[in-house]
Write a protein that holds these residues in place. Structure first.
Motif: not given
Length: 289
Positions: A72-77, A82-84, A266-268
């Motif tokens: 579960v945890g990996f897929w949440r991360l 992907d979003a960023l 970081i992405a910003a």
């Protein structure tokens, strides 16, 4: 070799400033650790102490605690990455490459770098045959990805006195176990040099959550503070920051939001590069440092 025989002392204030391309001032690399814990052995880490103490086998509660991260945890991360549109590096046990094949495939699909992390989650000092352990890990990653791994992270950052030598002989270009600088450093070995890419012990979810027992928000606060300081330091020359994630620790629901916050910060930053270990190494070697 002893540590001081592998590298000379070098104060960062006496080095020529390192410059990054495209106006960047610092680099962040994000390492996701994927491990396979053998249920027939003592668990590498525990969250729940057995009622009668000791190290019972099987230890279902602690094995399951870790397994949640891969289920579960990996897929949440991954959804956050992907979003960023952020890349990561997968530090993976050789056995885990096939056991958790969907994770392997997801990383391949996104072009992530794979880094050797031992064949099993065991201290390198306890491995029966270190050369064989390194070779089997290399082969597992090569067979799955079509590319030989260039980087190595020892399980628990563990090494024997000969690990750097053996890694160079096995074709590795860099390690992450020598957490002693904010810039890459060159280590001497009997077979030629290998480089260490900055990693982290204290800005690491294992230290924060499992050893120091901080609340979940500490992950963002500490990573944010470290990022701010290294960003300031980078005015005098490029710095490298590692962000370390174990899905069974920070992929859980109460901690994941704080990972998202630091990733968003970081992405910003337009002048911060998010690279792989190999990209950092190739840039550093290209500077002539």
């Amino acid at each position: 070799m002893l540590p001081h025989e592998r590298l000379a002392y070098s104060p960062i204030t006496e080095r020529a400033p390192l410059t990054l391309p495209d106006g960047k001032r610092m680099v962040v690399w994000i390492i996701v650790n994927i491990e396979e814990w053998d249920p027939t052995q003592t668990m590498p880490r525990t969250v729940l102490t057995p009622p009668a103490g000791g190290a019972p086998t099987p230890d279902i509660p602690n094995w399951a605690w870790h397994e949640y991260g891969n289920r579960v945890g990996f897929w949440r991360l991954l959804k956050m990455f992907d979003a960023l549109s952020l890349p990561a590096v997968l530090a993976i046990n050789g056995t885990a490459v096939e056991t958790y094949r969907p994770i392997t495939d997801a990383a391949i699909a996104r072009g992530w770098e794979f880094m050797g992390h031992g064949y099993t989650q065991k201290n390198m000092q306890k491995v029966d045959d270190e050369d064989a352990d390194i070779a089997k890990t290399t082969e597992a990653i090569l067979n799955a990805t079509g590319t030989r791994p260039r980087g190595w992270l020892g399980p628990g950052l563990t090494e024997t006195w000969e690990t750097p030598d053996r890694l160079v002989e096995a074709g590795y270009d860099y390690v992450c176990d020598w957490v002693l600088d904010d810039q890459p450093v060159e280590l001497a070995t009997r077979a030629g040099p290998i480089h260490n890419i900055p990693y982290t012990q204290e800005c690491n979810d294992v230290a924060m959550m499992l050893i120091q027992h901080h609340p979940a928000r500490e992950y963002f606060q500490r990573a944010s503070d470290q990022f701010d300081q290294l960003y300031e330091d980078s005015a005098d020359g490029a710095r490298v920051m590692a962000l370390v994630l174990h899905p069974y620790i920070v992929g859980v629901p109460h901690r994941a939001p704080y990972v998202r916050k630091i990733l968003e910060k970081i992405a910003a930053k337009d002048d911060v590069a998010v690279w792989s270990g190999s990209q950092i190494l190739d840039w550093y070697k290209g500077t002539g440092a």
